[in-house]
Design a protein around this motif. Sequence first.
Motif, mmCIF file in Angstrom:
data_model
loop_
_atom_site.group_PDB
_atom_site.id
_atom_site.type_symbol
_atom_site.label_atom_id
_atom_site.label_comp_id
_atom_site.label_asym_id
_atom_site.label_seq_id
_atom_site.Cartn_x
_atom_site.Cartn_y
_atom_site.Cartn_z
ATOM 1 N N ALA A 148 1.082 -1.434 0.004
ATOM 2 C CA ALA A 148 -0.216 0.081 0.065
ATOM 3 C C ALA A 148 1.284 1.119 -0.325
ATOM 4 O O ALA A 148 0.028 2.547 -0.907
ATOM 5 C CB ALA A 148 -1.111 -0.358 1.358
ATOM 6 N N LEU A 149 2.510 1.250 0.484
ATOM 7 C CA LEU A 149 3.013 2.484 0.226
ATOM 8 C C LEU A 149 3.749 2.273 -0.553
ATOM 9 O O LEU A 149 5.134 2.643 -0.377
ATOM 10 C CB LEU A 149 3.971 2.790 1.899
ATOM 11 C CG LEU A 149 2.514 2.590 3.341
ATOM 12 C CD1 LEU A 149 3.707 2.409 4.588
ATOM 13 C CD2 LEU A 149 1.942 3.735 3.143
ATOM 14 N N ALA A 150 3.713 1.870 -1.758
ATOM 15 C CA ALA A 150 4.577 1.758 -2.480
ATOM 16 C C ALA A 150 4.248 2.595 -3.366
ATOM 17 O O ALA A 150 2.498 3.330 -3.828
ATOM 18 C CB ALA A 150 4.715 0.593 -3.315
ATOM 19 N N ARG A 151 5.404 3.287 -4.628
ATOM 20 C CA ARG A 151 4.660 4.243 -5.877
ATOM 21 C C ARG A 151 3.985 3.377 -6.908
ATOM 22 O O ARG A 151 3.722 2.413 -7.245
ATOM 23 C CB ARG A 151 5.816 4.636 -5.828
ATOM 24 C CG ARG A 151 6.923 5.906 -5.378
ATOM 25 C CD ARG A 151 7.580 6.475 -5.743
ATOM 26 N NE ARG A 151 8.709 7.568 -5.258
ATOM 27 C CZ ARG A 151 7.724 8.347 -4.602
ATOM 28 N NH1 ARG A 151 6.511 9.188 -5.516
ATOM 29 N NH2 ARG A 151 8.004 9.425 -3.736
ATOM 30 N N PRO A 152 3.196 4.084 -7.327
ATOM 31 C CA PRO A 152 2.727 5.736 -7.426
ATOM 32 C C PRO A 152 1.058 5.825 -6.292
ATOM 33 O O PRO A 152 0.917 7.133 -6.352
ATOM 34 C CB PRO A 152 3.062 6.152 -8.511
ATOM 35 C CG PRO A 152 1.425 5.039 -8.866
ATOM 36 C CD PRO A 152 2.380 3.523 -8.681
ATOM 37 N N TRP A 153 0.923 5.106 -5.722
ATOM 38 C CA TRP A 153 -0.238 4.734 -4.704
ATOM 39 C C TRP A 153 0.037 4.928 -3.599
ATOM 40 O O TRP A 153 -1.005 5.704 -2.887
ATOM 41 C CB TRP A 153 -1.469 3.946 -5.653
ATOM 42 C CG TRP A 153 -0.791 2.400 -4.359
ATOM 43 C CD1 TRP A 153 -0.090 2.124 -3.641
ATOM 44 C CD2 TRP A 153 0.163 1.815 -6.255
ATOM 45 N NE1 TRP A 153 0.260 0.876 -4.195
ATOM 46 C CE2 TRP A 153 -0.097 0.515 -4.939
ATOM 47 C CE3 TRP A 153 -0.115 1.304 -7.608
ATOM 48 C CZ2 TRP A 153 1.343 -0.225 -5.856
ATOM 49 C CZ3 TRP A 153 0.690 0.471 -7.395
ATOM 50 C CH2 TRP A 153 1.321 -0.643 -7.505
ATOM 51 N N PHE A 194 8.766 6.385 5.425
ATOM 52 C CA PHE A 194 7.795 6.347 5.541
ATOM 53 C C PHE A 194 7.021 4.383 5.903
ATOM 54 O O PHE A 194 7.123 3.958 6.298
ATOM 55 C CB PHE A 194 6.572 6.640 4.940
ATOM 56 C CG PHE A 194 5.106 6.815 5.657
ATOM 57 C CD1 PHE A 194 4.960 5.940 6.931
ATOM 58 C CD2 PHE A 194 3.902 7.077 4.973
ATOM 59 C CE1 PHE A 194 3.702 6.213 7.764
ATOM 60 C CE2 PHE A 194 2.931 7.025 5.555
ATOM 61 C CZ PHE A 194 2.611 6.097 6.584
ATOM 62 N N ARG A 195 7.275 3.913 4.414
ATOM 63 C CA ARG A 195 7.557 2.637 4.208
ATOM 64 C C ARG A 195 8.814 1.883 5.141
ATOM 65 O O ARG A 195 7.934 0.294 6.085
ATOM 66 C CB ARG A 195 7.120 1.851 3.166
ATOM 67 C CG ARG A 195 7.275 0.675 2.399
ATOM 68 C CD ARG A 195 6.848 0.418 1.868
ATOM 69 N NE ARG A 195 8.063 0.385 0.070
ATOM 70 C CZ ARG A 195 8.646 1.213 -0.360
ATOM 71 N NH1 ARG A 195 7.733 2.248 -0.901
ATOM 72 N NH2 ARG A 195 9.337 1.508 -0.816
ATOM 73 N N GLU A 196 9.701 2.058 5.459
ATOM 74 C CA GLU A 196 11.182 1.314 5.925
ATOM 75 C C GLU A 196 9.855 1.101 7.667
ATOM 76 O O GLU A 196 9.886 1.215 8.402
ATOM 77 C CB GLU A 196 12.335 2.095 6.156
ATOM 78 C CG GLU A 196 12.510 1.819 4.670
ATOM 79 C CD GLU A 196 14.117 2.273 5.004
ATOM 80 O OE1 GLU A 196 14.125 3.236 5.416
ATOM 81 O OE2 GLU A 196 14.517 1.547 3.237
ATOM 82 N N LEU A 197 9.487 2.533 7.961
ATOM 83 C CA LEU A 197 9.375 2.984 9.245
ATOM 84 C C LEU A 197 7.598 1.874 10.023
ATOM 85 O O LEU A 197 7.742 1.722 11.170
ATOM 86 C CB LEU A 197 8.554 4.199 10.125
ATOM 87 C CG LEU A 197 7.868 4.495 11.112
ATOM 88 C CD1 LEU A 197 8.783 3.685 12.211
ATOM 89 C CD2 LEU A 197 7.251 6.154 11.181
ATOM 90 N N ALA A 198 7.533 1.825 8.675
ATOM 91 C CA ALA A 198 5.716 0.912 8.844
ATOM 92 C C ALA A 198 6.636 -0.002 8.621
ATOM 93 O O ALA A 198 5.519 -1.261 9.812
ATOM 94 C CB ALA A 198 4.989 1.260 7.896
ATOM 95 N N LEU A 199 6.948 -0.711 8.457
ATOM 96 C CA LEU A 199 7.618 -2.667 8.381
ATOM 97 C C LEU A 199 8.622 -2.112 9.726
ATOM 98 O O LEU A 199 8.488 -4.006 10.205
ATOM 99 C CB LEU A 199 8.926 -2.660 6.729
ATOM 100 C CG LEU A 199 7.672 -2.619 6.146
ATOM 101 C CD1 LEU A 199 8.663 -3.220 4.659
ATOM 102 C CD2 LEU A 199 6.349 -3.767 5.599
ATOM 103 N N GLN A 200 9.334 -1.158 10.178
ATOM 104 C CA GLN A 200 9.781 -1.925 11.066
ATOM 105 C C GLN A 200 9.269 -1.921 13.133
ATOM 106 O O GLN A 200 10.024 -2.459 13.798
ATOM 107 C CB GLN A 200 11.190 -1.016 10.931
ATOM 108 C CG GLN A 200 12.210 -1.341 10.289
ATOM 109 C CD GLN A 200 13.177 -1.088 10.171
ATOM 110 O OE1 GLN A 200 13.459 0.409 11.171
ATOM 111 N NE2 GLN A 200 14.097 0.440 9.024
ATOM 112 N N LEU A 201 8.293 -0.793 12.376
ATOM 113 C CA LEU A 201 7.455 -0.482 13.797
ATOM 114 C C LEU A 201 7.104 -1.756 14.600
ATOM 115 O O LEU A 201 6.297 -2.367 14.338
ATOM 116 C CB LEU A 201 6.320 -0.039 13.932
ATOM 117 C CG LEU A 201 5.679 1.371 14.462
ATOM 118 C CD1 LEU A 201 6.966 2.197 15.083
ATOM 119 C CD2 LEU A 201 4.447 2.010 13.661
#
Length: 286
Positions: A148-153, A194-201
Amino acid sequence: MDTFISQNVRYLARPEGRVSYTVEGSGPLVIAIPGMGDLRSSYRELVAPLISAGYRVAVMDLRGHGSSDTTFHTHGDIATGQDLLALVAELGGPAVVLGNSMGAASAAWAAAEDPRAIAGLVFYGPLLREAPSSSLARAATRGLYRLALARPWGGAFWARFYRSLNKGTRAPWLEQQVAAIRSMLAEPGRLRSFRELALQLDHSVVERRLGEVTAPMLAFVGALDPDYPSPAAESEWITSLGGQSRLVEDAGHYPHAQRPEITVPGTLEFLDTLRGATTGEWAARA
């Protein structure tokens, strides 16, 4: 660009990059931390009243968010808590910390790690523990974030999700905030951060240290917050930790922005109880 976001930005040097923040006013130090995928401007309802009440107010960005660098590879509650403690040292603490969502978790971790640096905690929609789920469900959630947090969406996805967390009363400037977040995520490297944060949280690293937190604590929990299975039960659980907790009607995950007529005076009253009657500074704790 929103002037609240762009004005008087300073930078705190950290091992992997710089964390951006603003600081205004004079008096006992208050530091505010936004939640994941959010900006400093989410605290716009609180900053001016706090400064007027005689506080020095710093609002920091998360790593990779706002004006912070996108060079970070380490994210999450501990990394943000370490940034917070470094900012307290930079500005001269101790500080009372305001935290929303994961910002609250980071503040709680910092309070356990260095009790002398944190004079008090005020939380808005805090995520202090992982929701009960199986390892398979957690893996599925991370897979969803990765997609979901990938480009372009990715920016559009987060904008919709962010709006959905504002259940109940909505701030009159919500759409301005959403536009600023989308603009931020369109900058090079920010969606990746942001995606890295979401995956590491992982809030379990905070939950197991909550028993070490001695700082006075006040939490505002939105009665409509979709991040909790039961907001009322979460509020009661926070009270069981030894803190105070208030259920805020007609608010979701951002009660500081959605119901400032409740959270601003409540925050000021709490800070007043922590302030020394004679010195005007944060009262020493036994």
